[in-house]
Every structure is written in structure tokens, then in C-alpha cells.
Design a protein around this motif. Structure first.
Motif, PDB file in Angstrom:
ATOM      1  N   ASP A   8       0.814  -1.218   0.000  1.00 28.81           N
ATOM      2  CA  ASP A   8       0.000   0.000   0.000  1.00 28.81           C
ATOM      3  C   ASP A   8       0.846   1.267   0.000  1.00 28.81           C
ATOM      4  O   ASP A   8       0.350   2.350   0.330  1.00 28.81           O
ATOM      5  N   ASP A   9       2.100   1.126  -0.392  1.00 28.90           N
ATOM      6  CA  ASP A   9       2.954   2.314  -0.503  1.00 28.90           C
ATOM      7  C   ASP A   9       2.371   3.246  -1.559  1.00 28.90           C
ATOM      8  O   ASP A   9       2.004   2.816  -2.655  1.00 28.90           O
ATOM      9  N   ARG A  10       2.333   4.516  -1.233  1.00 32.19           N
ATOM     10  CA  ARG A  10       1.684   5.452  -2.165  1.00 32.19           C
ATOM     11  C   ARG A  10       2.403   5.505  -3.503  1.00 32.19           C
ATOM     12  O   ARG A  10       1.789   5.806  -4.515  1.00 32.19           O
ATOM     13  N   ARG A  11       3.690   5.176  -3.513  1.00 32.64           N
ATOM     14  CA  ARG A  11       4.420   5.207  -4.791  1.00 32.64           C
ATOM     15  C   ARG A  11       3.919   4.151  -5.774  1.00 32.64           C
ATOM     16  O   ARG A  11       4.193   4.219  -6.966  1.00 32.64           O
ATOM     17  N   LEU A  12       3.199   3.154  -5.262  1.00 33.65           N
ATOM     18  CA  LEU A  12       2.642   2.142  -6.163  1.00 33.65           C
ATOM     19  C   LEU A  12       1.288   2.545  -6.733  1.00 33.65           C
ATOM     20  O   LEU A  12       0.816   1.941  -7.693  1.00 33.65           O
ATOM     21  N   TYR A  13       0.654   3.555  -6.144  1.00 37.49           N
ATOM     22  CA  TYR A  13      -0.720   3.865  -6.536  1.00 37.49           C
ATOM     23  C   TYR A  13      -0.872   4.289  -8.002  1.00 37.49           C
ATOM     24  O   TYR A  13      -1.866   3.935  -8.634  1.00 37.49           O
ATOM     25  N   PRO A  14       0.097   5.029  -8.564  1.00 36.36           N
ATOM     26  CA  PRO A  14      -0.032   5.319  -9.999  1.00 36.36           C
ATOM     27  C   PRO A  14      -0.022   4.045 -10.858  1.00 36.36           C
ATOM     28  O   PRO A  14      -0.704   3.974 -11.878  1.00 36.36           O
ATOM     29  N   ILE A  15       0.740   3.069 -10.445  1.00 34.36           N
ATOM     30  CA  ILE A  15       0.776   1.803 -11.204  1.00 34.36           C
ATOM     31  C   ILE A  15      -0.565   1.082 -11.081  1.00 34.36           C
ATOM     32  O   ILE A  15      -1.113   0.572 -12.066  1.00 34.36           O
ATOM     33  N   TYR A  16      -1.113   1.044  -9.876  1.00 31.78           N
ATOM     34  CA  TYR A  16      -2.431   0.421  -9.704  1.00 31.78           C
ATOM     35  C   TYR A  16      -3.474   1.133 -10.558  1.00 31.78           C
ATOM     36  O   TYR A  16      -4.308   0.503 -11.209  1.00 31.78           O
ATOM     37  N   ALA A  17      -3.435   2.460 -10.532  1.00 28.88           N
ATOM     38  CA  ALA A  17      -4.408   3.226 -11.310  1.00 28.88           C
ATOM     39  C   ALA A  17      -4.244   2.947 -12.805  1.00 28.88           C
ATOM     40  O   ALA A  17      -5.231   2.766 -13.534  1.00 28.88           O
ATOM     41  N   HIS A  18      -3.005   2.893 -13.240  1.00 27.94           N
ATOM     42  CA  HIS A  18      -2.723   2.642 -14.656  1.00 27.94           C
ATOM     43  C   HIS A  18      -3.310   1.283 -15.083  1.00 27.94           C
ATOM     44  O   HIS A  18      -3.947   1.164 -16.125  1.00 27.94           O
ATOM     45  N   CYS A  19      -3.106   0.278 -14.268  1.00 25.44           N
ATOM     46  CA  CYS A  19      -3.631  -1.057 -14.598  1.00 25.44           C
ATOM     47  C   CYS A  19      -5.152  -1.083 -14.531  1.00 25.44           C
ATOM     48  O   CYS A  19      -5.817  -1.656 -15.393  1.00 25.44           O
ATOM     49  N   GLU A  20      -5.714  -0.475 -13.484  1.00 28.10           N
ATOM     50  CA  GLU A  20      -7.168  -0.492 -13.354  1.00 28.10           C
ATOM     51  C   GLU A  20      -7.823   0.196 -14.556  1.00 28.10           C
ATOM     52  O   GLU A  20      -8.786  -0.315 -15.133  1.00 28.10           O
ATOM     53  N   ASP A  21      -7.287   1.355 -14.935  1.00 25.40           N
ATOM     54  CA  ASP A  21      -7.890   2.116 -16.034  1.00 25.40           C
ATOM     55  C   ASP A  21      -7.855   1.342 -17.351  1.00 25.40           C
ATOM     56  O   ASP A  21      -8.700   1.545 -18.216  1.00 25.40           O
ATOM     57  N   ARG A  22      -6.852   0.472 -17.524  1.00 29.26           N
ATOM     58  CA  ARG A  22      -6.694  -0.268 -18.776  1.00 29.26           C
ATOM     59  C   ARG A  22      -7.160  -1.719 -18.670  1.00 29.26           C
ATOM     60  O   ARG A  22      -6.922  -2.518 -19.570  1.00 29.26           O
ATOM     61  N   ASN A  23      -7.769  -2.042 -17.539  1.00 24.17           N
ATOM     62  CA  ASN A  23      -8.260  -3.409 -17.315  1.00 24.17           C
ATOM     63  C   ASN A  23      -7.152  -4.453 -17.458  1.00 24.17           C
ATOM     64  O   ASN A  23      -7.353  -5.524 -18.032  1.00 24.17           O
ATOM     65  N   VAL A  24      -5.994  -4.109 -16.938  1.00 26.10           N
ATOM     66  CA  VAL A  24      -4.866  -5.041 -16.972  1.00 26.10           C
ATOM     67  C   VAL A  24      -4.798  -5.765 -15.624  1.00 26.10           C
ATOM     68  O   VAL A  24      -4.622  -5.114 -14.595  1.00 26.10           O
ATOM     69  N   PRO A  25      -4.930  -7.084 -15.604  1.00 25.26           N
ATOM     70  CA  PRO A  25      -4.850  -7.798 -14.325  1.00 25.26           C
ATOM     71  C   PRO A  25      -3.428  -7.775 -13.776  1.00 25.26           C
ATOM     72  O   PRO A  25      -2.460  -7.796 -14.539  1.00 25.26           O
ATOM     73  N   LEU A  26      -3.336  -7.755 -12.463  1.00 22.04           N
ATOM     74  CA  LEU A  26      -2.049  -7.567 -11.808  1.00 22.04           C
ATOM     75  C   LEU A  26      -1.749  -8.720 -10.856  1.00 22.04           C
ATOM     76  O   LEU A  26      -2.591  -9.101 -10.038  1.00 22.04           O
ATOM     77  N   ILE A  27      -0.559  -9.259 -10.978  1.00 22.70           N
ATOM     78  CA  ILE A  27      -0.075 -10.254 -10.021  1.00 22.70           C
ATOM     79  C   ILE A  27       0.891  -9.552  -9.068  1.00 22.70           C
ATOM     80  O   ILE A  27       1.803  -8.854  -9.513  1.00 22.70           O
ATOM     81  N   ILE A  28       0.660  -9.708  -7.776  1.00 13.74           N
ATOM     82  CA  ILE A  28       1.592  -9.142  -6.791  1.00 13.74           C
ATOM     83  C   ILE A  28       2.169 -10.290  -5.975  1.00 13.74           C
ATOM     84  O   ILE A  28       1.416 -11.094  -5.424  1.00 13.74           O
ATOM     85  N   MET A  29       3.466 -10.352  -5.903  1.00 15.21           N
ATOM     86  CA  MET A  29       4.084 -11.374  -5.060  1.00 15.21           C
ATOM     87  C   MET A  29       4.117 -10.815  -3.642  1.00 15.21           C
ATOM     88  O   MET A  29       4.956  -9.982  -3.306  1.00 15.21           O
ATOM     89  N   THR A  30       3.175 -11.243  -2.856  1.00 17.67           N
ATOM     90  CA  THR A  30       3.057 -10.690  -1.502  1.00 17.67           C
ATOM     91  C   THR A  30       2.690 -11.777  -0.486  1.00 17.67           C
ATOM     92  O   THR A  30       1.853 -11.606   0.381  1.00 17.67           O
ATOM     93  N   GLY A  31       3.364 -12.927  -0.651  1.00 16.15           N
ATOM     94  CA  GLY A  31       3.263 -13.993   0.340  1.00 16.15           C
ATOM     95  C   GLY A  31       4.641 -14.595   0.497  1.00 16.15           C
ATOM     96  O   GLY A  31       5.546 -14.313  -0.303  1.00 16.15           O
ATOM     97  N   GLY A  32       4.814 -15.397   1.521  1.00 16.95           N
ATOM     98  CA  GLY A  32       6.115 -16.031   1.727  1.00 16.95           C
ATOM     99  C   GLY A  32       7.207 -15.009   1.964  1.00 16.95           C
ATOM    100  O   GLY A  32       6.999 -14.013   2.667  1.00 16.95           O
TER     101      GLY A  32
END
Lengths: 294, 294, 294
Positions: C134-158
Motif C-alpha cells: 500500500d505504498d503510495r508510490r505504487l498507486y499510480p501503477i495500480y491506477a494505470h492497470c485499473e484504467d486499462r483493465n490489466v490484471p495484476l499479479i503481486i508477489m506478496t506472500g512467503g
């Protein structure tokens, strides 16, 4: 033994404007997810059907919890009281207060208790802005309740706020430690922090857990049940959270769980009596004024 | 195979002034909650009875862990040493230091190791003020131990501090990563963060877990046990945490758990030997001076 | 029904320079810890052997996920694309971007999608400096993907970052709430926060879980499986995370799990199709350009 359902929201007046009745499809989706059948009384928004379902299930008393929550809607305390008064002896009213306004909350608590409410309910994660349970702005409310021996229900499990942090067990642990004489019931049992809130309950004798529908087919339920059948047997509260779970369907399912009869009896009745500071006779408490525990 | 109980607090001198003996009723309540019978040796505060219980159980060696904790009481290291010396070959002394005073802690660690203590114990959540395990004020102590190959026990599970955050697995993860050559045993196994601390143990080879009595009838125990019988078999430490659990009753219960013999043997003995940096022969280590692992 | 393995990293060019192939002993140790046999294809770094293992297992399609991570190594997107193109119809390419550089990430995402990549992968905990989800520096990337309907994989386990906080379910909950139209797949399923991430998935319909090898013999797996066989059946993604688990051995094990056939079919195929926004026919999606879901 009689049975108390610790969380019922009837399809009555202001309740019908809260999300649990307005967003019926979402609610029924949740009911299906926990592998129960939605209650026709909920779907048809019928108080007589709800009463009939209680009769059929053998539920003697329902604790009616309103709501004062920006995000999830609100129900006026007068509506809660009116409903309980009009079904004498079947319902116990709990007053909801706005946790973001300490002065008004204190007045509302005093008014509620003096007019027959048995406990106070807050939903701080639904306020505007949302508050965590250990937010310092809530401390005057906690102090007010502790000083007057008023038991407090906090909705701090499940979708209690804008994100998962609003169900944090660390935060509730702090509150319980800072107000050791305040009885707190965690509605939804701080789910999904099951192992963690069980630790807190093991440590803090003033915490009661009511996981209600998050117990059914949800992660962590085995740990909740093992505690309910052993060291937590006297502080586990039975609740359907109707209309999310059906009153009868949920009770049938709950009675099939591996909890020994002695503990099951406590959970279905006695723990709610003790939490609410009532005497042990249903006939008595139906008419007696609110009394502090000795 | 011989058996080592990794956490024993005898009813001897200063130990009798700590809460675990002073608040006997609370302690016995905990013992009952975990579904074990309180030890008569604990209740009667009898060292001879405790020794007899060890004999009956077949426990060869007990690791005696003192305490230097404002909240829970303190036991002087000299008392620990005196007790161990007076029962040659039955006990291994662990020195406790005040985690809030880095200079004194360094002196105490050096003194302790030079006089035959085998490990150091800190309880940072019980300090005044309480410290989280990744508090920067503890880092000089961690560095001191790592540089001298002194294994460290941290009490960071259960009621380790004023609230649940003092058992945070995130915080211990950071410490383990920052001091990769420091062997740390988590007393009480960071319970109730079971899944989370198991992840940390999976990731950090320098972490040993000793959930002790929080394993018995407590949430998460199945996950602890599955790990103990597989990838964690060489870093799981057996401990009763006497007087909270009875020495013999706890061992009888532990041996009934679904852990394969090969792993059970390691857990009951070998892992403690390796954690403490001792040689594999009980006869040897009973007299050998403290030696760093090669 | 066809089968999609949602996370495969072939022993090909740049992949061979990432830690999963360079530190082979560590990797095989992990494979053994989860009680599976290392794949000979991984050990011998043989693409033909990997293809033969897929054939033998009956895996129709592998999702090839590269890496752009300081800590764990990087694989150029061109390498991923080249590999997928050279085995027409067997692999789906996912583009990795550097999460710490929003402008370059946006350009890379647009380029990737226009050249046939089907999703984007980020590993923020492996960046320099590491970023929480949830770092704010990632929010533009999330917005970019959401706006273009690009699914996102985040490695956030282990082992997603320098400490356990990089798999925090609270943080991902916030992101999912702030970008309700962005489909996110959590690679490694936010393990070890099993109960908590299941709550988040219960609440947020845009979250898909792919616990992959952390499901095997790891804490919390029972709760993952119960959800996979009920309310999470349409958002649980099957993945081996090869080379950490063997392609065939993991599938054999997975098929033995108590998941009903209808749900098993969805998990092995349909959910990946829906997450990637592809049509329901393997023949079609093998050649069709990337299309937004209606």
C-alpha cells in the motif's frame, strides 16, 4: 434451559433502511457463503414471520442491537425500544451511540440506561472518520461505561471498517487492559484474528466473544469451538446476527457442534445474562430495572 | 535418549517472589485451562518434590531460566547459579539481564558466560518501559550475544508485555534477519501468532521455537505440531514452563502427540543441546566449560 | 478439462540467473520441506525435460511469470516473450515491471500489453528500497492497470520482502478497496496470513488467491482448502511455482485434495482464464489479442 440470541435486527422501521435489508442480494450471498439458507422472514421483511421463526427454533429472547454507523446505516434508539416494548419479554434493547461525539454519547448512554436499555453498542470502524478501537477519542466513552457498569458491545470483527486494521486484536487488547472493569462483547469476535483474539480472551477476563455467523464454514472456526468448549465456555455468546444468518437454521447448526451440554447451556443463555448484568430468572429480568452487578 | 526440559523455574529462594509462585491461584487456573493438573510440587513449593517429579518423569536435565522483569518479578542470577550448582548435572543455568540497560547487560552477559551460564534470557515486554523485540535499544545486546556466540532466549509469546503487540512476529523476523548468526529461542513460541511465527522459522534458520504450555489445548497447536514433525523438527524445543505446567503431566501429554519417534527424540533432547552449543554427551557437558560451536 | 499452471519459471536464459536456479540447494531444501520431490527438470535446468513433465502431468498451459526484483534477480520481459512465442500455445507471458519507477512502469505496461502479454507482475517487497503493497508510490501503477483493465499479479506472500510486514493482509485490503475494478492475484496467497487474507478475499471480489507451494504441508492449508471448495472456488488459482515445486508431483498432490470435482475444474483452469480476461476456449486465446472483459 432458555435460549438467548445475542444479536437480532428485526425487519422493523429504521432497520429496513440499513444495508442489511437494503442490499438484500449481497446479504443472501453472504448467507449462502456460510452454507446456510436465507431466512424467509429476512427476505420478506416480515416481523410476524421472524417471531414465528423464533418460536419454532425455541429462542426465548433476542437481544436487539441497533446501529449508529455512517457507513452501514443507523437505527434510532427509540425504534429499538419501541420494538422491544411492543413484544414484552421477548427482546432486550441495546442502545447505539455515535462514537465520534463523546459528549452526546455520554448523554445518550445515560438516557438509554435510565429508560431500560441493557447495554450500549458502538461501531467505531463505521464512523466518519472511521475510528480504531483504541482511538483516544473513544476513551471517554469507555470510561463512562466502566464507571457506570454499563456493558459495551463493539462491532470489531468482519467488515468492521474500511480495512482489516479495524478488527485488530492488539488494539482491543489495549482497551481491555486499560478498562479492566468494563465488560466488552466483541460482535463478530474480531474475526479473522481468531488465534489472536483467543489469546486476548485468555488473558482478559472482561472480554466476551460473539463470532456469530463468522463461525459457520469460516477459517478459524475449529479454534473458536475448542475454546468455547473449554476455558472460554463462560464468555462465549451465542448470536445469529439475523438477518445475515437465519434464526432457526443457525441454531440447528450451532447445536450440532461438538460442545458439551453443560457448556452449550451456558453459551446459549447464561453468558448473555451475566454479560448484561441481569439476574438468573427470565421472569425477573423481563420487568426489573437495570441493576449493576454486585 | 535423555530428556531436557528447556524451561523450569524451581520453588527456590527468589523464584518464590515472582508472580508465578505468589499468584498461585491464577497460575493453577492457567494450568487447568490448558487441561492439565497442577503439580503438587508447585503448589507446595517443594524442591524435593520437584526433583522427585523429574525423576518419575524421566527428565534428565532442566534448563533453569530466571527472570529480570519489572512486571513479572526478578530472580538474581546468583540464585539461579547456586540452585544449579547444588544439584550437579541436573540443571543448566540461564542468566537473565535487564534489557533496558545495555551497558550493564553487556557486563552481566560476560560475567554470566565466564561463570558457567549457558545462555542469556531477556523479557523486553516486561521492562519498564516495555520494549518491543525490535526496539533499537536492544540491538547492542543482540550484537553482543551474536559476536560472542551466546544463544539468547526471548520471552515473546503469551503475556509477554502490556498488549499483544509485544509478541509480534514481524518484529522478531527483523531481529533474526539483522543478526543471522545469533541463535534465538522464542519462549512461548510467539503464541498466538502461530502461522506467522512458523513462516518466520521456515525462513530464518537461527530461530528455535518453544511454545511450551501454550501448545496444550490452545489455538494453533495443530500447526505447531505438523511443523514439529517435519521441517521444524530440528529447531523445536521441549519445555514445560514449570510451574505453569506440571513436569510429569506435561511430558506424558507431550509424548502422546503425533510426532514420529525420530523427531520426538530430537525435540526432547538434541535440539536443546545444539541450541545451547553443547556437545552431544550429557556427561561431558555437565562439567565442560562453555564452548562456542565450531 | 484443460489445466493451467499459473506460475512457471522455465530454466531459460535470464531465469537461470535468478536465485531460484542459482541457489539450487536452498530451492531443493524448500521442495523437501513441503514434502515433495524436486523436479529433475529444475535440477538439470532442462527446458525439454520441463516440457515433457508438463505433458506427462497433463498441463496444457503455463503462465510464465518473470521477475523485476533487486533482491531476487530479474528476467527481461523480452526473454519471457521469446520463450512463450517459441512454444506456441503452451505458455502465456506475464510482464514484470520495476515498481519503484512509476513512469517507466507505465511505459512498460503499455508496451507489454500491446505486444501480447496478458498480465503484469510486480514484487514490491523485493525492490530497492523495498515497498509495502500500500505504498503510495505504487498507486499510480495500480491506477494505470485499473484504467486499462490489466490484471495484476503481486508477489506478496512467503519471503516477499525483508520481513513479515511485506505480506501484510491489511495493506493489500486497502489497495483492493481503493481500486475495486483492478483484478489482483496474490502470488503465494499472502501466506502466512491465512485467516486474514481469506477474510479479505471474502470481502473483496477483485482478489484472487494463488498460495501455490505454501499450500503443501504448511500452516493454514486446511483453511485455504475449505475456502477453495466453497465460497472461494471461483477465485482460487492453481500454481506450482515451478521450480520450487515439481510440475507433475505438485499436480498429483493437488488433485488428491478434498476439493469437489466441479470446484477442482474451475481452480485448475477456468479461474485463470477469467482472471486473465481471456475467452473460454483455449484454441481461441492462444492466438487472440488481449481483450478487456466486457
Amino acid at each position: 434451559m432458555p435460549i438467548i440470541d445475542f444479536r437480532i435486527r428485526p425487519p422493523y422501521k429504521g432497520f429496513l433502511n440499513t444495508t442489511m435489508y437494503v442490499k438484500a442480494e449481497r446479504r443472501d450471498g453472504i448467507t449462502s457463503s456460510i452454507q446456510l439458507e436465507p431466512s424467509p422472514a429476512a427476505q420478506q421483511k416480515s416481523v410476524p414471520m421472524m417471531l414465528a421463526e423464533m418460536d419454532l427454533a425455541g429462542i426465548d429472547i433476542g437481544v436487539v442491537v441497533g446501529r449508529n454507523s455512517g457507513a452501514l446505516g443507523s437505527v434510532d434508539n427509540n425504534t429499538v425500544k419501541e420494538f422491544c416494548d411492543s413484544h414484552q419479554g421477548r427482546f432486550i434493547p441495546v442502545a447505539s451511540v455515535d462514537p465520534s461525539d463523546r459528549k452526546q454519547a455520554a448523554l445518550d448512554i445515560d438516557m438509554a440506561i435510565s429508560t431500560g436499555f441493557r447495554a450500549v453498542n458502538i461501531e467505531p470502524g463505521g464512523s466518519s472518520p472511521p475510528l480504531h478501537t483504541d482511538d483516544r477519542r473513544l476513551y471517554p466513552i469507555y470510561a463512562h461505561c466502566e464507571d457506570r457498569n454499563v456493558p459495551l458491545i463493539i462491532m470489531t470483527g468482519g467488515n468492521a471498517g474500511p480495512d482489516l486494521s479495524y478488527t485488530s486484536p492488539d488494539r482491543l487488547d489495549r482497551v481491555l487492559g486499560d478498562f479492566p472493569d468494563l465488560r466488552i462483547a466483541s460482535a463478530h469476535g474480531n474475526w479473522p484474528w481468531v488465534d489472536q483474539i483467543l489469546h486476548v480472551a485468555f488473558r482478559r477476563q472482561n472480554l466476551y466473544l460473539s463470532p456469530d455467523y463468522f463461525l459457520s464454514n469460516m477459517p478459524g472456526s475449529d479454534d473458536f469451538l475448542k475454546a468455547a468448549d473449554s476455558w472460554l465456555a463462560d464468555r462465549f455468546l451465542y448470536a445469529s446476527a439475523f438477518p445475515f444468518a437465519p434464526i432457526k437454521g443457525y441454531l440447528d447448526w450451532f447445536r450440532s457442534l461438538p460442545i458439551r451440554p453443560k457448556n452449550m447451556d451456558r453459551i446459549l443463555y447464561q453468558n448473555a445474562i451475566e454479560f448484561l448484568g441481569l439476574t438468573n430468572s427470565t421472569t425477573t429480568f423481563r420487568t426489573a430495572p437495570f441493576e449493576a452487578r454486585p
